[in-house]
Design a protein around this motif. Structure first.
Motif, mmCIF file in Angstrom:
data_model
loop_
_atom_site.group_PDB
_atom_site.id
_atom_site.type_symbol
_atom_site.label_atom_id
_atom_site.label_comp_id
_atom_site.label_asym_id
_atom_site.label_seq_id
_atom_site.Cartn_x
_atom_site.Cartn_y
_atom_site.Cartn_z
ATOM 1 N N VAL A 190 -8.628 -3.537 22.813
ATOM 2 C CA VAL A 190 -8.150 -3.261 21.462
ATOM 3 C C VAL A 190 -9.325 -3.203 20.496
ATOM 4 O O VAL A 190 -10.191 -4.077 20.501
ATOM 5 N N LYS A 191 -9.350 -2.151 19.690
ATOM 6 C CA LYS A 191 -10.363 -2.002 18.639
ATOM 7 C C LYS A 191 -9.642 -1.939 17.295
ATOM 8 O O LYS A 191 -8.676 -1.203 17.128
ATOM 9 N N LEU A 192 -10.109 -2.719 16.348
ATOM 10 C CA LEU A 192 -9.479 -2.792 15.035
ATOM 11 C C LEU A 192 -10.284 -2.011 14.000
ATOM 12 O O LEU A 192 -11.506 -2.157 13.917
ATOM 13 N N VAL A 193 -9.595 -1.212 13.237
ATOM 14 C CA VAL A 193 -10.205 -0.482 12.125
ATOM 15 C C VAL A 193 -9.513 -0.932 10.842
ATOM 16 O O VAL A 193 -8.304 -0.768 10.694
ATOM 17 N N LYS A 194 -10.290 -1.503 9.933
ATOM 18 C CA LYS A 194 -9.745 -1.986 8.675
ATOM 19 C C LYS A 194 -10.026 -0.965 7.573
ATOM 20 O O LYS A 194 -11.169 -0.580 7.361
ATOM 21 N N VAL A 195 -8.971 -0.544 6.899
ATOM 22 C CA VAL A 195 -9.113 0.451 5.841
ATOM 23 C C VAL A 195 -8.830 -0.206 4.498
ATOM 24 O O VAL A 195 -7.774 -0.800 4.301
ATOM 25 N N GLU A 196 -9.775 -0.098 3.610
ATOM 26 C CA GLU A 196 -9.585 -0.593 2.256
ATOM 27 C C GLU A 196 -9.219 0.569 1.351
ATOM 28 O O GLU A 196 -9.572 1.718 1.624
ATOM 29 N N ASN A 197 -8.492 0.289 0.285
ATOM 30 C CA ASN A 197 -8.095 1.362 -0.628
ATOM 31 C C ASN A 197 -9.317 2.066 -1.184
ATOM 32 O O ASN A 197 -10.259 1.437 -1.676
ATOM 33 N N ASN A 198 -9.304 3.386 -1.071
ATOM 34 C CA ASN A 198 -10.383 4.226 -1.561
ATOM 35 C C ASN A 198 -9.874 4.972 -2.785
ATOM 36 O O ASN A 198 -8.796 5.555 -2.764
ATOM 37 N N GLU A 199 -10.646 4.951 -3.859
ATOM 38 C CA GLU A 199 -10.186 5.556 -5.109
ATOM 39 C C GLU A 199 -9.825 7.028 -4.946
ATOM 40 O O GLU A 199 -8.861 7.515 -5.529
ATOM 41 N N ALA A 200 -10.592 7.747 -4.113
ATOM 42 C CA ALA A 200 -10.346 9.181 -3.929
ATOM 43 C C ALA A 200 -9.161 9.442 -3.007
ATOM 44 O O ALA A 200 -8.496 10.463 -3.128
ATOM 45 N N PHE A 201 -8.924 8.507 -2.062
ATOM 46 C CA PHE A 201 -7.867 8.729 -1.063
ATOM 47 C C PHE A 201 -6.873 7.573 -1.035
ATOM 48 O O PHE A 201 -6.374 7.207 0.009
ATOM 49 N N TRP A 202 -6.558 7.009 -2.185
ATOM 50 C CA TRP A 202 -5.733 5.816 -2.215
ATOM 51 C C TRP A 202 -4.378 6.061 -1.556
ATOM 52 O O TRP A 202 -3.667 7.010 -1.871
ATOM 53 N N GLY A 203 -4.050 5.192 -0.613
ATOM 54 C CA GLY A 203 -2.747 5.251 0.041
ATOM 55 C C GLY A 203 -2.540 6.469 0.915
ATOM 56 O O GLY A 203 -1.412 6.786 1.254
ATOM 57 N N ASN A 204 -3.619 7.143 1.305
ATOM 58 C CA ASN A 204 -3.478 8.374 2.090
ATOM 59 C C ASN A 204 -3.643 8.074 3.568
ATOM 60 O O ASN A 204 -4.718 7.681 4.025
ATOM 61 N N LYS A 205 -2.578 8.267 4.337
ATOM 62 C CA LYS A 205 -2.599 7.981 5.764
ATOM 63 C C LYS A 205 -3.644 8.825 6.485
ATOM 64 O O LYS A 205 -4.244 8.381 7.478
ATOM 65 N N LYS A 206 -3.876 10.038 5.996
ATOM 66 C CA LYS A 206 -4.837 10.919 6.649
ATOM 67 C C LYS A 206 -6.251 10.354 6.570
ATOM 68 O O LYS A 206 -7.047 10.513 7.506
ATOM 69 N N PHE A 207 -6.569 9.708 5.471
ATOM 70 C CA PHE A 207 -7.885 9.066 5.348
ATOM 71 C C PHE A 207 -8.007 7.941 6.370
ATOM 72 O O PHE A 207 -9.032 7.808 7.051
ATOM 73 N N ALA A 208 -6.957 7.134 6.515
ATOM 74 C CA ALA A 208 -6.975 6.030 7.477
ATOM 75 C C ALA A 208 -7.093 6.558 8.904
ATOM 76 O O ALA A 208 -7.868 6.039 9.717
ATOM 77 N N LEU A 209 -6.332 7.600 9.227
ATOM 78 C CA LEU A 209 -6.396 8.183 10.573
ATOM 79 C C LEU A 209 -7.783 8.765 10.858
ATOM 80 O O LEU A 209 -8.285 8.660 11.981
ATOM 81 N N THR A 210 -8.387 9.376 9.851
ATOM 82 C CA THR A 210 -9.723 9.938 10.037
ATOM 83 C C THR A 210 -10.718 8.853 10.443
ATOM 84 O O THR A 210 -11.530 9.045 11.359
#
Length: 368
Positions: free
Chosen positions: A97-117
């Motif tokens: 298992v590998k964990l990727v932590k995504v913090e809110n980004n002002e340009a992509f706030w709440g965007n699932k595509k940014f997290a998936l990228t």
């Protein structure tokens, strides 16, 4: 005037025959699928936002897959509940298992595509298999069956994401019928060399396909479409195939209220307007013919115009549609919904028309 309506009705039945028998038949009447395991290294990618209960139950099922070489990339998309803590516990428990932590980004706030990228970039393997946080595989052969369809040419695999059955729920039958119909469409068009969508609950592709299209960049500002808009952009007759072996299915919890499902479908329909022009046109023609098939004979029968022929055409259309979707339902293990076919279809047609009208005057809400 009635003669014109009658001729239009005949044309509608012909269009429906082309769709259900000629086009959808490419999948409905296809032979059962067999596979040869490829054993390519796979990265299973799961993006979650506030899904602590679902991931507690479903991530262990991913960890129990019968596959020799795979990792699980868990993406926490800035959850406000305990999802991150659950993921951290799984990272300690399972070595793959590998964990990727995504913090809110002002340009992509709440965007699932940014997290998936971020998750796609973090994956160590070239072959990526996607599912949602509220989904689970039908069997421990899921990875094996989906990955078996990769070849040198076929670098995108579209799978089936089903919904759990809820006993004595008519809404559940509507949801599963709509899912069956949608899958029949995108499987069939893929076989015809015109793939146009897939579902994030169950799809796979080689990472190079992601970078060929510059990821989600062309539709990053559209909050939905990490699955269907990407496939619409990246898939073609040469690089795309389908997987419909029952062991490859995933299942998820369906909506339990009409309003929740209606809102979900509004998002899906709103995304479809960004498809390529051919795909928008063929979908629009199909759904327009569905609605016309309900409305035109009502007018003709009200005036008793050629009523014997009209009733015969109605019966003929229901027969070939029932047969075509029945074979598809057998492949996708959804036979029980076909007992309610005429009623469910009528409800679904008018629901889709309502969605079209509602979306015309307001925008749907997207990712959490």
């Amino acid at each position: 005037m009635l003669l014109i309506i009658f001729c239009l009705f005949i044309a509608v039945v012909v269009v429906q025959f082309l769709y259900y028998v000629v086009f959808f038949g490419k999948f409905s009447f296809a032979k059962p699928q067999t596979s040869t395991p490829k054993r390519v290294p796979i990265s299973v990618i799961v993006c979650a936002k506030n899904e602590e209960e679902n991931v507690k139950n479903f991530v262990p099922l991913l960890a129990e897959q019968n596959y020799p070489d795979y990792e699980i990339v868990l993406i926490d998309d800035a959850s406000s509940d305990e999802t991150l803590e659950v993921f951290e516990a799984f990272e300690k428990q399972y070595s793959n298992v590998k964990l990727v932590k995504v913090e809110n980004n002002e340009a992509f706030w709440g965007n699932k595509k940014f997290a998936l990228t971020l998750g796609i970039k973090a994956a160590k393997n070239e072959y990526l298999l996607f599912t949602d946080a509220d989904c689970y595989p039908k069997s421990n052969e899921w990875i094996k069956e989906m990955s078996a369809n990769f070849t040198k040419e076929k670098t995108i695999v579209l799978g089936y994401g089903a919904y759990n059955k809820i006993k004595n729920s008519f809404l559940n039958k509507i949801i599963r019928f709509e899912t069956l119909l949608t899958a029949t469409q995108y499987f069939a068009w893929s076989k015809l060399g015109k793939p146009y969508m897939g579902v994030g609950r169950n799809m796979a592709y080689k990472r190079e396909e992601f970078f060929k299209t510059n990821g989600f960049i062309e539709h990053m500002k559209i909050r939905s479409g990490d699955d269907d808009l990407f496939i619409n952009q990246a898939a073609n007759s040469k690089n795309t195939t389908i997987c419909y072996n029952p062991e490859s299915f995933t299942y998820s919890k369906p909506k339990t209220t009409f309003n929740d499902w209606f809102t979900q479908k509004r998002r899906h329909v709103a995304t479809a307007k960004h498809y390529k022009s051919f795909d928008r046109s063929q979908l629009a023609l199909f759904y327009a013919s569905q609605l016309a098939f309900i409305l035109l004979p009502i007018i003709l029968l009200a005036f008793q115009f050629q009523w014997i022929i009209v009733l015969s055409l109605i019966g003929f259309r229901y027969l070939f549609a029932w047969i075509s979707l029945g074979f598809a339902a057998g492949k996708l293990k959804e036979k029980d919904v076909m007992y309610w076919f005429p009623i469910i279809e009528i409800v679904l047609i008018f629901t889709q028309f309502n969605i079209f009208l509602t979306n015309t005057f307001s925008k749907p809400v997207h990712w959490k």
